[in-house]
Design a protein around this motif. Structure first.
Motif, PDB file in Angstrom:
ATOM      1  N   ASN A 152     -14.331   1.727   6.328  1.00  0.00           N
ATOM      2  CA  ASN A 152     -14.391   2.583   5.272  1.00  0.00           C
ATOM      3  C   ASN A 152     -15.373   1.692   4.308  1.00  0.00           C
ATOM      4  O   ASN A 152     -14.893   1.581   3.141  1.00  0.00           O
ATOM      5  CB  ASN A 152     -13.069   2.975   4.744  1.00  0.00           C
ATOM      6  CG  ASN A 152     -12.209   1.597   4.631  1.00  0.00           C
ATOM      7  OD1 ASN A 152     -12.616   0.707   4.848  1.00  0.00           O
ATOM      8  ND2 ASN A 152     -11.164   1.887   3.849  1.00  0.00           N
TER       9      ASN A 152
ATOM     10  N   MET B 205       0.692  -1.147   0.012  1.00  0.00           N
ATOM     11  CA  MET B 205       0.111   0.124   0.006  1.00  0.00           C
ATOM     12  C   MET B 205       0.864   1.038   0.048  1.00  0.00           C
ATOM     13  O   MET B 205       0.312   2.163  -0.507  1.00  0.00           O
ATOM     14  CB  MET B 205      -0.943   0.065   1.228  1.00  0.00           C
ATOM     15  CG  MET B 205      -2.198  -0.978   1.298  1.00  0.00           C
ATOM     16  SD  MET B 205      -3.231  -0.307  -0.309  1.00  0.00           S
ATOM     17  CE  MET B 205      -4.101   0.937   0.357  1.00  0.00           C
TER      18      MET B 205
ATOM     19  N   GLU C 170     -10.246   1.770 -12.284  1.00  0.00           N
ATOM     20  CA  GLU C 170     -11.115   1.265 -11.462  1.00  0.00           C
ATOM     21  C   GLU C 170     -11.704   1.966 -10.204  1.00  0.00           C
ATOM     22  O   GLU C 170     -12.800   2.127  -9.962  1.00  0.00           O
ATOM     23  CB  GLU C 170     -10.886  -0.405 -11.267  1.00  0.00           C
ATOM     24  CG  GLU C 170     -10.724  -1.141 -12.536  1.00  0.00           C
ATOM     25  CD  GLU C 170     -10.050  -2.608 -11.913  1.00  0.00           C
ATOM     26  OE1 GLU C 170     -10.401  -3.704 -12.844  1.00  0.00           O
ATOM     27  OE2 GLU C 170      -9.429  -2.739 -11.033  1.00  0.00           O
ATOM     28  N   THR C 171     -10.387   2.301  -9.204  1.00  0.00           N
ATOM     29  CA  THR C 171     -10.993   2.899  -8.399  1.00  0.00           C
ATOM     30  C   THR C 171     -11.743   4.274  -8.486  1.00  0.00           C
ATOM     31  O   THR C 171     -12.575   4.496  -7.778  1.00  0.00           O
ATOM     32  CB  THR C 171      -9.814   3.317  -7.420  1.00  0.00           C
ATOM     33  OG1 THR C 171      -9.064   1.791  -7.030  1.00  0.00           O
ATOM     34  CG2 THR C 171     -10.023   3.815  -6.010  1.00  0.00           C
TER      35      THR C 171
ATOM     36  N   PHE D 240      -9.228  -1.627   7.738  1.00  0.00           N
ATOM     37  CA  PHE D 240      -8.442  -0.235   8.178  1.00  0.00           C
ATOM     38  C   PHE D 240      -8.853   0.007   9.764  1.00  0.00           C
ATOM     39  O   PHE D 240      -9.998  -0.520   9.956  1.00  0.00           O
ATOM     40  CB  PHE D 240      -8.967   0.781   7.301  1.00  0.00           C
ATOM     41  CG  PHE D 240      -8.257   0.300   5.877  1.00  0.00           C
ATOM     42  CD1 PHE D 240      -6.814   1.336   5.388  1.00  0.00           C
ATOM     43  CD2 PHE D 240      -8.848  -0.433   4.922  1.00  0.00           C
ATOM     44  CE1 PHE D 240      -6.341   0.862   4.364  1.00  0.00           C
ATOM     45  CE2 PHE D 240      -8.163  -0.596   3.722  1.00  0.00           C
ATOM     46  CZ  PHE D 240      -6.994   0.135   3.552  1.00  0.00           C
TER      47      PHE D 240
ATOM     48  N   GLN E 256     -15.332   3.435 -10.157  1.00  0.00           N
ATOM     49  CA  GLN E 256     -16.106   2.760  -9.021  1.00  0.00           C
ATOM     50  C   GLN E 256     -16.434   3.112  -7.694  1.00  0.00           C
ATOM     51  O   GLN E 256     -17.498   2.959  -7.144  1.00  0.00           O
ATOM     52  CB  GLN E 256     -15.894   1.226  -9.273  1.00  0.00           C
ATOM     53  CG  GLN E 256     -15.615   0.737 -10.618  1.00  0.00           C
ATOM     54  CD  GLN E 256     -16.037  -0.915 -10.751  1.00  0.00           C
ATOM     55  OE1 GLN E 256     -16.392  -1.502  -9.885  1.00  0.00           O
ATOM     56  NE2 GLN E 256     -15.372  -1.277 -11.596  1.00  0.00           N
ATOM     57  N   VAL E 257     -15.385   3.816  -7.271  1.00  0.00           N
ATOM     58  CA  VAL E 257     -15.502   4.415  -5.923  1.00  0.00           C
ATOM     59  C   VAL E 257     -15.373   5.963  -5.581  1.00  0.00           C
ATOM     60  O   VAL E 257     -16.414   6.389  -5.227  1.00  0.00           O
ATOM     61  CB  VAL E 257     -14.204   3.614  -5.045  1.00  0.00           C
ATOM     62  CG1 VAL E 257     -14.414   4.171  -3.624  1.00  0.00           C
ATOM     63  CG2 VAL E 257     -14.574   2.404  -4.870  1.00  0.00           C
TER      64      VAL E 257
ATOM     65  N   GLU F 128      -8.041   3.998  -0.375  1.00  0.00           N
ATOM     66  CA  GLU F 128      -6.954   2.706   0.064  1.00  0.00           C
ATOM     67  C   GLU F 128      -7.913   1.583   0.362  1.00  0.00           C
ATOM     68  O   GLU F 128      -7.292   0.441  -0.304  1.00  0.00           O
ATOM     69  CB  GLU F 128      -6.626   3.314   1.403  1.00  0.00           C
ATOM     70  CG  GLU F 128      -5.579   4.377   1.235  1.00  0.00           C
ATOM     71  CD  GLU F 128      -4.678   4.535   2.490  1.00  0.00           C
ATOM     72  OE1 GLU F 128      -5.105   4.140   3.683  1.00  0.00           O
ATOM     73  OE2 GLU F 128      -3.636   5.149   2.218  1.00  0.00           O
ATOM     74  N   GLY F 129      -8.972   1.719   0.763  1.00  0.00           N
ATOM     75  CA  GLY F 129      -9.946   0.447   0.762  1.00  0.00           C
ATOM     76  C   GLY F 129     -10.005  -0.222  -0.480  1.00  0.00           C
ATOM     77  O   GLY F 129     -10.075  -1.506  -0.553  1.00  0.00           O
ATOM     78  N   SER F 130     -10.258   0.444  -1.725  1.00  0.00           N
ATOM     79  CA  SER F 130     -10.328  -0.130  -3.110  1.00  0.00           C
ATOM     80  C   SER F 130      -8.872  -0.523  -3.690  1.00  0.00           C
ATOM     81  O   SER F 130      -9.071  -1.941  -4.040  1.00  0.00           O
ATOM     82  CB  SER F 130     -10.919   1.120  -4.023  1.00  0.00           C
ATOM     83  OG  SER F 130     -10.775   0.439  -5.241  1.00  0.00           O
ATOM     84  N   TYR F 131      -7.818  -0.067  -3.275  1.00  0.00           N
ATOM     85  CA  TYR F 131      -6.521  -0.341  -3.700  1.00  0.00           C
ATOM     86  C   TYR F 131      -6.469  -1.742  -2.986  1.00  0.00           C
ATOM     87  O   TYR F 131      -5.527  -2.734  -3.459  1.00  0.00           O
ATOM     88  CB  TYR F 131      -5.476   0.645  -3.265  1.00  0.00           C
ATOM     89  CG  TYR F 131      -5.784   1.891  -4.085  1.00  0.00           C
ATOM     90  CD1 TYR F 131      -5.913   1.950  -5.599  1.00  0.00           C
ATOM     91  CD2 TYR F 131      -5.050   3.079  -3.615  1.00  0.00           C
ATOM     92  CE1 TYR F 131      -5.958   3.039  -6.346  1.00  0.00           C
ATOM     93  CE2 TYR F 131      -5.237   4.107  -4.472  1.00  0.00           C
ATOM     94  CZ  TYR F 131      -5.548   4.201  -5.704  1.00  0.00           C
ATOM     95  OH  TYR F 131      -5.573   5.310  -6.143  1.00  0.00           O
ATOM     96  N   ALA F 132      -6.726  -1.992  -1.827  1.00  0.00           N
ATOM     97  CA  ALA F 132      -5.927  -2.661  -1.085  1.00  0.00           C
ATOM     98  C   ALA F 132      -7.002  -4.315  -1.522  1.00  0.00           C
ATOM     99  O   ALA F 132      -6.738  -5.179  -1.195  1.00  0.00           O
ATOM    100  CB  ALA F 132      -6.732  -2.653   0.532  1.00  0.00           C
ATOM    101  N   LEU F 133      -8.397  -3.910  -2.299  1.00  0.00           N
ATOM    102  CA  LEU F 133      -8.705  -5.268  -2.783  1.00  0.00           C
ATOM    103  C   LEU F 133      -8.189  -5.632  -4.035  1.00  0.00           C
ATOM    104  O   LEU F 133      -8.477  -6.191  -4.608  1.00  0.00           O
ATOM    105  CB  LEU F 133     -10.257  -4.747  -2.979  1.00  0.00           C
ATOM    106  CG  LEU F 133     -11.075  -4.981  -1.679  1.00  0.00           C
ATOM    107  CD1 LEU F 133     -12.282  -4.264  -1.804  1.00  0.00           C
ATOM    108  CD2 LEU F 133     -11.227  -6.312  -1.469  1.00  0.00           C
ATOM    109  N   GLY F 134      -6.970  -4.905  -4.463  1.00  0.00           N
ATOM    110  CA  GLY F 134      -6.488  -5.098  -5.643  1.00  0.00           C
ATOM    111  C   GLY F 134      -7.034  -4.386  -6.928  1.00  0.00           C
ATOM    112  O   GLY F 134      -6.869  -4.789  -8.049  1.00  0.00           O
ATOM    113  N   ALA F 135      -7.796  -3.360  -6.774  1.00  0.00           N
ATOM    114  CA  ALA F 135      -8.393  -2.507  -7.606  1.00  0.00           C
ATOM    115  C   ALA F 135      -7.435  -1.712  -8.328  1.00  0.00           C
ATOM    116  O   ALA F 135      -6.303  -0.997  -7.687  1.00  0.00           O
ATOM    117  CB  ALA F 135      -9.631  -1.716  -7.398  1.00  0.00           C
ATOM    118  N   THR F 136      -7.528  -1.431  -9.591  1.00  0.00           N
ATOM    119  CA  THR F 136      -6.340  -0.374 -10.154  1.00  0.00           C
ATOM    120  C   THR F 136      -6.768   1.075  -9.944  1.00  0.00           C
ATOM    121  O   THR F 136      -7.989   1.193  -9.488  1.00  0.00           O
ATOM    122  CB  THR F 136      -6.154  -0.452 -11.823  1.00  0.00           C
ATOM    123  OG1 THR F 136      -7.274  -0.224 -12.415  1.00  0.00           O
ATOM    124  CG2 THR F 136      -5.749  -2.098 -12.010  1.00  0.00           C
TER     125      THR F 136
END
Ligand SMILES: Nc1ncnc2c1ncn2[C@@H]1O[C@H](COP(=O)(O)OP(=O)(O)O)[C@@H](O)[C@H]1O
Ligand SMILES: [Mg+2]
Lengths: 254, 468
Positions: free
Chosen positions: A97, A55, B363-364, A93, B367-368, B352-360
């Motif tokens: 969120n 991250m 995409e983030t 987190f 979609q977010v 960060e939540g979206s990145y942590a799921l592997g979204a580019t």
């Protein structure tokens, strides 16, 4: 039960610009165990676990030296696919969120992105399973289309856990997952963590000594960017070898 | 004279401040007690009581003096030999009297008017004296009362606070009343208009040719067919259509460009580029619209025409397309700046939540981030639309004047604002339906933009509540 090392960090150094945040971290994380990371604020716990799913790549000024191996492969090797790494390493987190979407869409966000589910039925199944594993299914099964933000704080955090496990990760990182929650919600999540460790490898950052004792098998104590002491939770809390650890867990500083 | 009085009030109240301040200290020291508030509150208290009532008197007196003098003169005239003449004549005589007094009267003045002028002069002098006496009395009287109060050590702090509050309330009342007055006059004139022109003929009529109404004398009673004909000349649909059409062209330029540049600046650009890029785009909003106007009329319009000519298309030199395009450019910063703000307000934790799921990253964003920012983005677009509808200069210069009901972007069209300008430039007859039509159009525009702004702001606010 013989333990297998899932993640191994070797001589990990992390810098934010000029400032060094982590110094030569060598830490092994065992598979299907809960590893707790404790230490005073600003000692680099978050920095460390954010290295495990990369991250910190998002932060421009963050530079990383050293290695982190997962299943024997260096995740900082040039050919690493960050997307599939993050599919394998989920994260929860400090502050819940949930996305501004329905409960259902929050959970199926990951599977959709990774093309895990073929049909709507598959998706439904994944959503149901994930919510069940996160111990949230019974509370939300009749209101899956409501926004995720309409849930209470504890429910939101379990939704985030469901979201993290929806893509079938191998490791789940939790950065102070209970610090924004009340004691009852905290108890629920701790119970959940205990169950999840049969399927996943869990690393949890916590400020609560009692929580570390309750949920973890292994504990690492960080101070000023250094890993001061690491060992089984029992040993760290019953008879730590380092004075600083002793002082910290008895509440003399931090 | 007023100036002199005001200067006097200020000087006096200024010295009152120091007087009050030193006086309370002395009193407190002599009588050996503790003042209830800091000494300067007593100074303020004294000086405010000294100045405000007096200023109020000067103001009211200055406003009402002419009316009172006029009333006195006219009632004097009425009692004299002119008792039987009508009100308008009396007014005229009064104007002559006034002109003579100020030395702007030309020609021989009748005896009566000379007499009146003398009277007028004496009334003015009287009023002046009365004003000075009154102001002095007020200053001294109120100062004495206030002084008496502070020597009793009453609540100077609360007094000062409440005086300030009253002053602030008065200012906001002025602002609100002005707005209400404008709306009121719009309404009144529009009602006059609609008493001549059928409301539905205005709202749904397809033909706009107000010049037909121009030649008529409104004092002549119209026959029914003439009335209908007049009503038919004010069909505003071509204007609504033109306004909407040009706004649509403008939005189809401004929304994609504004939104995408906002996304780029907020999500992709480095912090240096962002610091530089945002103000540069915002400069677009600072360009005077008249500059955009001649850019549209002299550059873009002819350019489109020349392209059209080479393609064998019939392009009018004043086209909806030229006006719309340039207006779109003008509106870009409204969309991009506000959208950029709302995108930035989306909490980093969601990304960060979206990145942590592997979204580019894309995409983030898709979609977010954008769904989270959507209410704010819609709000910014609605504000931009209301801006586009109310924009005047560009369309006056580049869109044309003929009220064509057309959807051909290469044709000239006209808008509500352009027609208001057209109606109100030059000499006006305020009772003619043509002039009042401007107010009806203005009212329509006002209502539409009010609704748009209202929706936009409530959408944006609702969004704010969620993340702050
Ligand atoms: N994005 C960042 N930029 C610069 N410095 C950071 C950043 N994040 C963390 N740090 C610094 O790194 C150190 C470790 O922070 P962190 O890992 O968040 O500590 P912890 O989670 O143990 O409280 C702190 O001194 C903090 O100031
Ligand atoms: Mg932290």
């Amino acid at each position: 039960m013989d333990t297998k090392i899932k993640i191994k960090s070797t001589n990990l150094n992390v810098f934010y610009g000029e400032k060094q945040a982590l110094f030569d971290i060598n830490l092994d994380i065992n598979q299907n165990e809960v590893t707790a990371l404790i230490g005073p604020s600003g000692c680099g716990k978050s920095t460390f676990i954010r290295c495990i799913n990369r991250m910190n790549d998002v932060i421009d000024i963050c530079k990383i030296q050293g290695e982190i191996e997962m299943d024997g492969k260096n995740i900082y090797a040039p050919n690493t696919d960050v997307v599939s790494l993050r599919e394998k390493v989920g994260m929860v987190f400090q502050k819940p969120n949930p996305f501004p979407k329905s409960i259902y869409d929050n959970v199926c966000y990951g599977p959709k992105i990774h093309g895990i589910a073929e049909t709507k039925d598959d998706l439904d199944q994944i959503v149901e399973n994930s919510l069940k594993k996160a111990a949230l299914w019974n509370e939300v099964k009749d209101r899956l289309q409501e926004p995720g933000t309409s849930l209470s704080g504890g429910q939101q955090q379990r939704l985030c856990i469901a979201r993290a496990i929806s893509v079938n990760p191998e490791v789940i990182l939790m950065d102070e997952p209970c610090s924004a929650l009340d004691p009852i919600a905290t108890a629920k999540i701790e119970e959940l963590i205990d169950e999840l460790k049969t399927t996943f490898t869990i690393i949890i950052v916590t400020h609560s000594m009692s929580q570390a004792v309750r949920v973890s098998q292994k504990t690492g104590f960080f101070h000023l960017g250094k890993l001061i002491e690491v060992g089984t939770t029992e040993k760290i809390f019953k008879n730590p070898t380092n004075n600083m650890t002793q002082d910290y867990i008895t509440g003399r500083f931090g | 004279m007023n100036l002199l009085i005001l200067v006097f009030i200020f000087v006096f109240s200024f010295s009152c401040f120091f007087f009050g301040k030193s006086q309370i200290k002395k009193i407190a020291a002599v009588n050996n007690f503790k003042t209830k508030a800091l000494p300067h509150f007593y100074g303020f208290y004294l000086s405010l009581w000294c100045a405000l009532p007096a200023i109020l008197i000067v103001f009211l007196w200055t406003v009402f003096e002419p009316f009172i003098v006029k009333y006195l003169i006219i009632s004097g005239l009425e009692q004299s030999s002119l008792a039987d003449i009508d009100h308008d004549r009396l007014n005229l005589v009064y104007q002559k009297i006034k002109a003579l007094y100020f030395g702007t009267y030309s020609g021989a003045a009748s005896e009566q008017i000379q007499l009146g002028a003398k009277q007028y002069g004496s009334f003015l002098a009287m009023a002046q004296n009365a004003k000075i006496v009154l102001v002095f009395t007020a200053v001294i009287g109120f100062t004495l009362v206030a002084y008496k109060k502070i020597t009793n050590n009453t609540h100077a702090r609360e007094g000062v606070e409440s005086i300030f509050k009253v002053v602030l309330i008065l200012c906001s009342v002025v602002a609100v009343l002005t707005t209400a007055g404008i709306i009121f006059s719009l309404l009144i004139e529009s009602i006059k208009f609609f008493s001549q022109i059928n409301f539905f003929d205005f709202l749904f009529g397809l033909d706009w040719s107000p010049q037909k109404a121009f030649v008529r004398d409104t004092s002549i009673v119209l026959t029914a067919s003439e009335k209908q004909e007049l009503s038919n000349a004010f069909g505003a649909v071509p204007l609504f259509a033109g306004t909407g059409f040009i706004a649509l062209i403008a939005m189809s330029v401004a929304v994609p460009i504004g939104l995408f540049s906002a996304i780029y600046l907020a999500e992709y650009a480095g912090s240096n580029l962002r610091k530089f890029g945002k103000p540069v785009i915002e400069v677009l909003a600072g360009i005077p619209t008249v500059v955009y106007g001649f850019f549209a009329a002299l550059t873009v319009g002819p350019f489109i025409k020349s392209i059209g000519d080479t393609l064998g298309l019939d392009v009018s030199s004043e086209s909806a397309l030229a006006a719309g395009l340039v207006m779109g450019v003008m509106i870009i910063p409204f969309v991009s700046s506000l959208s950029d703000d709302v995108i930035n307000a989306v909490p980093q934790s969601l990304r960060e939540g979206s990145y942590a799921l592997g979204a580019t990253k894309s995409e983030t964003i898709k979609q977010v981030v954008l769904p989270a920012a959507l209410p704010g983005i819609i709000g910014s677009i609605l504000l931009a639309v209301s801006r586009a509808i109310g924009e005047t200069m560009i369309v006056v210069m580049a869109a044309g004047l003929a009220a064509n009901l057309t959807i051909n972007p290469l044709d000239s069209t006209t808008t509500i604002t352009t027609q208001i300008v057209m109606i109100l430039v030059g000499d006006q007859e305020f009772t003619s339906a043509k002039t009042q039509a401007a107010f009806a159009l203005g009212l329509t525009l006002f209502v539409v933009t009010l609704i748009l702004n209202f929706i936009a702001l409530s959408v944006v606010n609702k969004y704010r509540e969620k993340y702050d």
